[in-house]
Design a protein around this motif. Structure first.
Motif, PDB file in Angstrom:
ATOM      1  N   ARG A 267     -33.566   6.805  48.387  1.00 34.16           N
ATOM      2  CA  ARG A 267     -34.742   6.759  49.248  1.00 34.16           C
ATOM      3  C   ARG A 267     -34.986   8.147  49.805  1.00 34.16           C
ATOM      4  O   ARG A 267     -34.044   8.886  50.087  1.00 34.16           O
ATOM      5  CB  ARG A 267     -34.553   5.739  50.374  1.00 34.16           C
ATOM      6  N   LEU A 268     -36.240   8.461  49.973  1.00 37.39           N
ATOM      7  CA  LEU A 268     -36.650   9.770  50.479  1.00 37.39           C
ATOM      8  C   LEU A 268     -37.432   9.572  51.769  1.00 37.39           C
ATOM      9  O   LEU A 268     -38.440   8.862  51.784  1.00 37.39           O
ATOM     10  CB  LEU A 268     -37.502  10.500  49.435  1.00 37.39           C
ATOM     11  N   ALA A 269     -36.950  10.166  52.851  1.00 37.80           N
ATOM     12  CA  ALA A 269     -37.631  10.105  54.144  1.00 37.80           C
ATOM     13  C   ALA A 269     -38.374  11.415  54.377  1.00 37.80           C
ATOM     14  O   ALA A 269     -37.792  12.493  54.233  1.00 37.80           O
ATOM     15  CB  ALA A 269     -36.632   9.854  55.273  1.00 37.80           C
ATOM     16  N   VAL A 270     -39.646  11.306  54.739  1.00 46.88           N
ATOM     17  CA  VAL A 270     -40.489  12.481  54.952  1.00 46.88           C
ATOM     18  C   VAL A 270     -41.195  12.329  56.299  1.00 46.88           C
ATOM     19  O   VAL A 270     -41.708  11.247  56.617  1.00 46.88           O
ATOM     20  CB  VAL A 270     -41.542  12.639  53.828  1.00 46.88           C
TER      21      VAL A 270
ATOM     22  N   GLU B 190     -50.587   3.292  35.877  1.00 47.06           N
ATOM     23  CA  GLU B 190     -51.207   3.800  37.092  1.00 47.06           C
ATOM     24  C   GLU B 190     -50.268   4.722  37.849  1.00 47.06           C
ATOM     25  O   GLU B 190     -50.692   5.601  38.585  1.00 47.06           O
ATOM     26  CB  GLU B 190     -51.631   2.643  37.999  1.00 47.06           C
ATOM     27  N   GLN B 191     -48.970   4.529  37.698  1.00 46.53           N
ATOM     28  CA  GLN B 191     -48.012   5.318  38.463  1.00 46.53           C
ATOM     29  C   GLN B 191     -46.825   5.683  37.574  1.00 46.53           C
ATOM     30  O   GLN B 191     -45.768   5.078  37.630  1.00 46.53           O
ATOM     31  CB  GLN B 191     -47.520   4.538  39.681  1.00 46.53           C
ATOM     32  N   PRO B 192     -47.005   6.681  36.715  1.00 45.34           N
ATOM     33  CA  PRO B 192     -45.920   7.043  35.811  1.00 45.34           C
ATOM     34  C   PRO B 192     -44.823   7.864  36.466  1.00 45.34           C
ATOM     35  O   PRO B 192     -43.820   8.139  35.837  1.00 45.34           O
ATOM     36  CB  PRO B 192     -46.650   7.864  34.739  1.00 45.34           C
ATOM     37  N   SER B 193     -44.999   8.282  37.694  1.00 41.72           N
ATOM     38  CA  SER B 193     -44.047   9.190  38.320  1.00 41.72           C
ATOM     39  C   SER B 193     -42.847   8.497  38.911  1.00 41.72           C
ATOM     40  O   SER B 193     -41.949   9.148  39.416  1.00 41.72           O
ATOM     41  CB  SER B 193     -44.744   9.995  39.404  1.00 41.72           C
ATOM     42  N   LYS B 194     -42.808   7.166  38.913  1.00 39.68           N
ATOM     43  CA  LYS B 194     -41.656   6.405  39.357  1.00 39.68           C
ATOM     44  C   LYS B 194     -41.320   6.656  40.817  1.00 39.68           C
ATOM     45  O   LYS B 194     -40.161   6.742  41.197  1.00 39.68           O
ATOM     46  CB  LYS B 194     -40.441   6.706  38.484  1.00 39.68           C
ATOM     47  N   LEU B 195     -42.306   6.784  41.668  1.00 35.45           N
ATOM     48  CA  LEU B 195     -42.094   6.937  43.096  1.00 35.45           C
ATOM     49  C   LEU B 195     -43.232   6.247  43.830  1.00 35.45           C
ATOM     50  O   LEU B 195     -44.388   6.330  43.408  1.00 35.45           O
ATOM     51  CB  LEU B 195     -42.035   8.422  43.496  1.00 35.45           C
ATOM     52  N   GLN B 196     -42.909   5.567  44.919  1.00 37.82           N
ATOM     53  CA  GLN B 196     -43.927   4.881  45.694  1.00 37.82           C
ATOM     54  C   GLN B 196     -43.537   4.912  47.167  1.00 37.82           C
ATOM     55  O   GLN B 196     -42.370   5.053  47.522  1.00 37.82           O
ATOM     56  CB  GLN B 196     -44.080   3.429  45.236  1.00 37.82           C
ATOM     57  N   GLU B 197     -44.546   4.768  48.021  1.00 33.47           N
ATOM     58  CA  GLU B 197     -44.299   4.704  49.456  1.00 33.47           C
ATOM     59  C   GLU B 197     -43.877   3.280  49.821  1.00 33.47           C
ATOM     60  O   GLU B 197     -44.596   2.319  49.569  1.00 33.47           O
ATOM     61  CB  GLU B 197     -45.560   5.095  50.227  1.00 33.47           C
TER      62      GLU B 197
ATOM     63  N   ALA C  43     -42.310   8.421  56.797  1.00 35.80           N
ATOM     64  CA  ALA C  43     -42.578   7.629  55.599  1.00 35.80           C
ATOM     65  C   ALA C  43     -41.331   7.630  54.724  1.00 35.80           C
ATOM     66  O   ALA C  43     -40.649   8.651  54.603  1.00 35.80           O
ATOM     67  CB  ALA C  43     -43.774   8.175  54.827  1.00 35.80           C
ATOM     68  N   ILE C  44     -41.040   6.472  54.130  1.00 35.78           N
ATOM     69  CA  ILE C  44     -39.894   6.332  53.246  1.00 35.78           C
ATOM     70  C   ILE C  44     -40.416   6.004  51.856  1.00 35.78           C
ATOM     71  O   ILE C  44     -41.209   5.077  51.675  1.00 35.78           O
ATOM     72  CB  ILE C  44     -38.935   5.242  53.739  1.00 35.78           C
ATOM     73  N   TYR C  45     -39.964   6.783  50.886  1.00 35.18           N
ATOM     74  CA  TYR C  45     -40.371   6.617  49.496  1.00 35.18           C
ATOM     75  C   TYR C  45     -39.160   6.207  48.665  1.00 35.18           C
ATOM     76  O   TYR C  45     -38.021   6.567  48.982  1.00 35.18           O
ATOM     77  CB  TYR C  45     -40.967   7.915  48.943  1.00 35.18           C
TER      78      TYR C  45
ATOM     79  N   TYR D 128     -33.428   5.172  63.659  1.00 32.81           N
ATOM     80  CA  TYR D 128     -34.320   4.125  63.172  1.00 32.81           C
ATOM     81  C   TYR D 128     -33.674   3.402  61.994  1.00 32.81           C
ATOM     82  O   TYR D 128     -32.880   3.981  61.242  1.00 32.81           O
ATOM     83  CB  TYR D 128     -35.659   4.711  62.705  1.00 32.81           C
ATOM     84  N   THR D 129     -34.050   2.156  61.837  1.00 33.03           N
ATOM     85  CA  THR D 129     -33.737   1.434  60.609  1.00 33.03           C
ATOM     86  C   THR D 129     -34.775   1.809  59.553  1.00 33.03           C
ATOM     87  O   THR D 129     -35.851   2.318  59.885  1.00 33.03           O
ATOM     88  CB  THR D 129     -33.769  -0.083  60.844  1.00 33.03           C
ATOM     89  N   PRO D 130     -34.496   1.570  58.277  1.00 32.14           N
ATOM     90  CA  PRO D 130     -35.510   1.868  57.253  1.00 32.14           C
ATOM     91  C   PRO D 130     -36.812   1.098  57.442  1.00 32.14           C
ATOM     92  O   PRO D 130     -37.844   1.502  56.907  1.00 32.14           O
ATOM     93  CB  PRO D 130     -34.810   1.477  55.949  1.00 32.14           C
TER      94      PRO D 130
END
Length: 350
Positions: free
Chosen positions: A126-129, A150-157, A140-142, A193-195
């Protein structure tokens, strides 16, 4: 631009081919780049906080690895964000270091990858930004997404929530389960914070003074979160109850420059004497007033560096007023285990 090179080994499938690629941000510029925990993606940060780009290195489409006409060597590719179908995910409006009052205390600390748990899937990260909209901080956590057209990059919010902090200067994962944020040094505030966005802790140890200088999340075997501040103390919080457990003071007694060690003696190693003996704490070297005044944007005071041992039983600390000294604490007993006095100012420790 970022150059990425492969290291062929007997176990990988690259054989004798040398694979490399170049990641180019174009006119946006690039000030930082880091690997994802699974080492399959690279996150790049553009200048002026324009965006973050999440690049995939294992996509095989021509839109991702675009062969340049001037490149004749086999396996050489170019990752270019000019193509709308390229395999990258753009995170817009991240908070940049220029937007917070960090004064240089935190470097590239406004986004953080969670560690990959052992035994889990390769892409379970998970990526926190930290974002900033309308003078408010948001987190935001991705995470990885199922690839599609529609989303080939394999990452979503996954989730985005408003932070209770006024001016976040750093965000870190604690054991991959919680998010720890620290405000700029202009005020003391540490939040957990929790996720899902629930605030478990809102710590304000004091007010109307310079606040947090560094944060050290617990290691894999520890249960304490360490927070270093400008008042010369390291506060330890339990990750189970999120209550203050201990306060380790690196205080100075009067004008003699003696660190208060109580009635007990500690292991003290002095490099100039080449000795390591059990003794009572004596006068420690301090920064001169001239050096303290000209050391940069921040005053040379407070706990500026903290690090846990691998088993979480020992905590190393550096007090900026004593740049040649390294404190080693045993936090569960709230006692000073050892003190190292070096011949030159401490630059790095592991």
């Amino acid at each position: 631009a970022v150059q990425v090179f492969s290291v062929p080994t007997e176990s990988n499938s690259l054989g004798s081919d040398v694979w490399k690629c170049r990641i180019n941000e174009g006119i946006a510029g690039m000030i930082n780049a880091c690997w994802s925990p699974c080492s399959q993606y690279i996150l790049t940060e553009s200048d002026y906080g324009i965006h973050l780009c999440f690049w995939s290195l294992f996509e095989t489409t021509d839109a991702v690895h675009q062969k340049s006409s001037s490149q004749s060597k086999k396996g050489t590719g170019l990752l270019d964000n000019s193509s709308p179908s390229s395999s990258m995910y753009i995170i817009t409006n991240p908070k940049s270091s220029a937007q917070c009052g960090s004064l240089g205390t935190h470097s590239s600390a406004l986004y953080s990858f969670s560690p990959t748990p052992s035994g889990s899937a390769v892409e379970s990260f998970r990526l926190a930004v930290v974002h900033r909209f309308d003078l408010q901080d948001y987190i935001a956590i991705y995470g990885p997404a199922v690839p599609s057209e529609e989303q080939p990059s394999k990452l979503q919010e996954l989730v985005k929530f408003r932070a209770r902090s006024n001016d976040i200067a750093s965000v870190q994962w604690s054991l991959g389960l919680h998010l720890v944020t620290a405000d700029s040094p202009l005020s003391y505030r540490c939040c957990v914070y929790t996720p899902a966005g629930e605030c478990l802790l809102n710590l304000e140890a004091y007010q109307h003074a310079l606040g947090i200088r560094c944060v050290a999340p617990p290691g894999s075997g520890g249960g304490l979160l360490a927070v270093g501040s400008f008042d010369g103390s390291a506060r330890l919080l339990s990750v189970f109850s999120w209550q203050l457990a201990f306060e380790l003071a690196h205080s100075v007694a009067g004008a003699t420059g003696c660190v208060e060690g109580g009635d007990r003696s500690v292991q003290c190693w002095v490099e100039s004497e080449a000795t390591f003996a059990r003794r009572r704490l004596k006068v420690l070297p301090r920064l001169s007033p001239a050096a303290s005044a000209g050391s940069g944007a921040l005053p040379a005071m407070g706990v500026g560096w903290l690090a846990w041992s691998s088993d979480g039983l020992l905590l190393a600390a550096k007090e900026e007023a004593h740049p040649r000294c390294l404190w080693v604490w045993r936090p569960l007993q709230a006692r000073l285990e050892a003190l190292l006095v070096l011949a030159e100012p401490l630059q790095c420790a592991r």
